[in-house]
Enzyme design. Structure first.
Site, mmCIF file in Angstrom:
data_model
loop_
_atom_site.group_PDB
_atom_site.id
_atom_site.type_symbol
_atom_site.label_atom_id
_atom_site.label_comp_id
_atom_site.label_asym_id
_atom_site.label_seq_id
_atom_site.Cartn_x
_atom_site.Cartn_y
_atom_site.Cartn_z
ATOM 1 N N GLY A 21 -31.498 -0.538 -11.286
ATOM 2 C CA GLY A 21 -30.406 -0.525 -12.264
ATOM 3 C C GLY A 21 -30.096 -1.927 -12.728
ATOM 4 N N HIS A 68 -24.637 -4.745 -15.707
ATOM 5 C CA HIS A 68 -23.968 -6.007 -15.401
ATOM 6 C C HIS A 68 -24.367 -6.554 -14.032
ATOM 7 C CE1 HIS A 68 -21.744 -5.462 -18.997
ATOM 8 N NE2 HIS A 68 -21.060 -4.427 -18.554
ATOM 9 N N CYS A 92 -17.442 -2.395 -22.887
ATOM 10 C CA CYS A 92 -16.033 -2.590 -23.241
ATOM 11 C C CYS A 92 -15.876 -2.993 -24.706
ATOM 12 C CB CYS A 92 -15.396 -3.643 -22.338
ATOM 13 S SG CYS A 92 -16.317 -5.198 -22.264
ATOM 14 N N PRO A 116 -28.680 -2.922 6.629
ATOM 15 C CA PRO A 116 -28.608 -4.369 6.397
ATOM 16 C C PRO A 116 -29.544 -4.894 5.328
ATOM 17 C CG PRO A 116 -29.662 -3.884 8.508
ATOM 18 C CD PRO A 116 -29.080 -2.596 8.008
ATOM 19 N N ASP A 117 -30.575 -4.121 4.963
ATOM 20 C CA ASP A 117 -31.505 -4.566 3.935
ATOM 21 C C ASP A 117 -31.213 -3.970 2.562
ATOM 22 O OD1 ASP A 117 -33.056 -6.218 5.624
ATOM 23 O OD2 ASP A 117 -34.046 -4.429 6.434
ATOM 24 N N GLY A 169 -21.279 -3.583 -8.306
ATOM 25 C CA GLY A 169 -20.924 -2.922 -9.557
ATOM 26 C C GLY A 169 -20.348 -1.539 -9.355
ATOM 27 N N ASP A 170 -20.537 -0.697 -10.347
ATOM 28 C CA ASP A 170 -19.900 0.626 -10.355
ATOM 29 C C ASP A 170 -20.440 1.572 -9.294
ATOM 30 O OD1 ASP A 170 -18.642 -0.431 -12.525
ATOM 31 O OD2 ASP A 170 -19.239 1.124 -13.945
ATOM 32 N N LEU A 206 -15.071 -1.911 -13.204
ATOM 33 C CA LEU A 206 -14.806 -2.898 -14.243
ATOM 34 C C LEU A 206 -15.959 -3.892 -14.306
ATOM 35 C CD1 LEU A 206 -11.032 -3.779 -13.567
ATOM 36 C CD2 LEU A 206 -11.926 -2.448 -15.489
#
Length: 449
Positions: free
Chosen positions: A7, A10, A42, A272-273, A278-279, A296
């Site tokens: 993904g 942002h 946004c 741990p890996d 983000g969302d 956000l």
């Protein structure tokens, strides 16, 4: 070390950038099922309103830029499985439909979120639209040209901004929401009452306290059915919230009830890996001291930076968030940070609030503008929990002052007298935020009698 990023909006974009700027020897592979990265969703409302003419200007990175930095960028590639035991991902090329397996040393889940789509009749019809990504923006821009009647479902930030954008184009717009008013999670009644009057003055219609039960799609439009009536429109736009896109890791890492990935302060999951940002993950909400789901862009960018650092050793801690946010509606600035009084009480605080209105600069200046402002605090500790501001003057930075106060656990006494500049062009000898703090101190004294 090989890092796979799943993904790339942002958080994924910033993670890759952070890694390659500071550790260019790292093998970074990106899998993104869309054909673009880093779109600032946004900005959709300002594009639809006509204030911004080119949606392509809302990208701050590109696959080419990331590739130039050294990443292996695979656009239109859908990761269908993640196996933490073998540290592999299964990926399908959406163009060629070929499937392959890839290996990682560290994996970053930045799969983001997707609009909540209620399981109701007709929701997948041809006249019902979503508002999330670049392609949604382009689609809405094109269909709205010929649409005169528009129904927007959801009175949060995105829905309200869309209503404003469409009324400014003289569309016949109806806003439907199950709550009794718009923006109720962020602002008190006095604020929403004022801005709702501006909406009605611009021709908007409200259908509050209503739950959508179905969509009846026609050849040339749609009827939105609610538990209290029905509304005919050319198009309907669904803006009822977002859910984490985390099905790939379900049962493989710890998650909150809503599917958001649980991370520690280093943005590291229970594996741990595997890191998340983000969302797709929660954030630490400082006003309550608990984790919360707050999708956000500001949170995503900060978390992506943290992940890009901590993949090489956990050294950078997440500071948490106050969920500071803002809107500009019909030339009115509305900003908030932290808790409203209602939310503070629901969170268990013995809280108090004060609301005042004062001009932002002296009356002897050629012009001045009133500011409506509210401060919320804990009566026991006097610590600030949140604040709201509204004015035709740009008061957006005031929310950042409140955010800092909540972040650092400052009190109403601190805000009342902390040093701020004075110059008649800009403010009073006491800045209006100081005056708000002083009003809180006065009210606290009255409550303590």
């Amino acid at each position: 070390m090989k890092v796979i990023i799943v993904g790339c909006t942002h958080a994924g974009t910033i993670t890759a950038t952070q890694i390659l700027q500071n550790h260019p020897e790292t093998e970074v592979t990106i899998y993104e099922r869309n054909d673009n990265v880093s779109f600032l969703s946004c900005g959709i409302a300002v594009y639809l309103s006509g204030d911004v003419g080119d949606p392509d200007a809302m990208f701050y990175s590109s696959p080419a830029q990331l590739a130039e930095m050294g990443a292996t960028v695979n656009m239109q590639h859908n990761v269908t499985d993640i196996d933490p035991k073998t540290k592999t991902v299964t990926v399908t090329d959406l163009v060629t439909v070929e499937t392959k397996t890839d290996h990682y040393d560290k994996l970053v889940d930045t799969t983001g979120s997707w609009p909540v789509i209620p399981p109701i009749e007709g929701v997948d019809g041809p006249h019902v639209y979503l508002c999330k990504n670049y392609h949604h923006a382009k689609e809405l821009f094109n269909v709205a040209k010929d649409a005169q009647r528009i129904v927007v479902i959801g009175g949060g930030y995105i829905g309200v901004e869309l209503v404003e954008a469409y009324t400014r184009q003289n569309k016949d717009v109806t806003l439907i929401d199950g709550s009794p008013r718009m923006l109720h999670k962020y602002f008190d009644h006095e604020y929403t009452d004022r801005i709702q009057k501006e909406f009605t003055d611009h021709g908007a219609h409200f259908a509050f306290g209503q739950r959508v039960t179905g969509f009846e799609n026609h050849e040339d439009g749609v009827t939105v059915k609610t538990d209290k009536g029905s509304y005919d429109a050319d198009i309907a736009v669904l803006c009822v919230g977002f859910r984490p896109n985390t099905d790939l890791l379900k049962g493989k890492v710890e998650m909150h009830e809503n599917g958001a990935i649980v991370t520690n302060e280093y943005m590291q999951s229970s594996d741990p890996d595997i890191y998340a940002a983000g969302d797709s993950t929660s954030v630490h909400y400082n006003p309550t001291g608990k984790d919360a789901y707050i999708p956000l862009a500001t949170n995503a960018i900060r978390q992506g930076t943290i992940v890009g650092t901590n993949l090489f050793g956990n050294t950078m801690r997440d500071m948490g968030t106050q969920s500071s946010s803002g809107l500009n509606l019909y030339g009115t600035t509305m900003v908030s940070s932290g808790l409203t009084l209602e939310n503070a009480k629901e969170a268990g605080f013995d809280a108090a609030a004060v609301t005042i209105e004062d001009n932002y600069r002296p009356e002897f200046m050629p012009t001045t503008t009133p500011v409506l402002m509210t401060l919320v605090w804990d009566k026991k500790t006097r610590q600030i929990l949140g604040g709201q501001f509204m004015s035709k003057h740009d008061v957006s930075q005031s929310a950042n002052i409140i955010s800092l106060c909540v972040q650092d656990k400052h009190t109403i006494d601190y805000l009342a007298f902390v040093d701020m500049l004075f110059q008649p062009h800009f403010d009073r000898p006491f800045n209006y935020v100081n005056i708000l703090g002083q009003a809180a101190v006065k009210k606290q004294a009255e409550l303590s009698k």
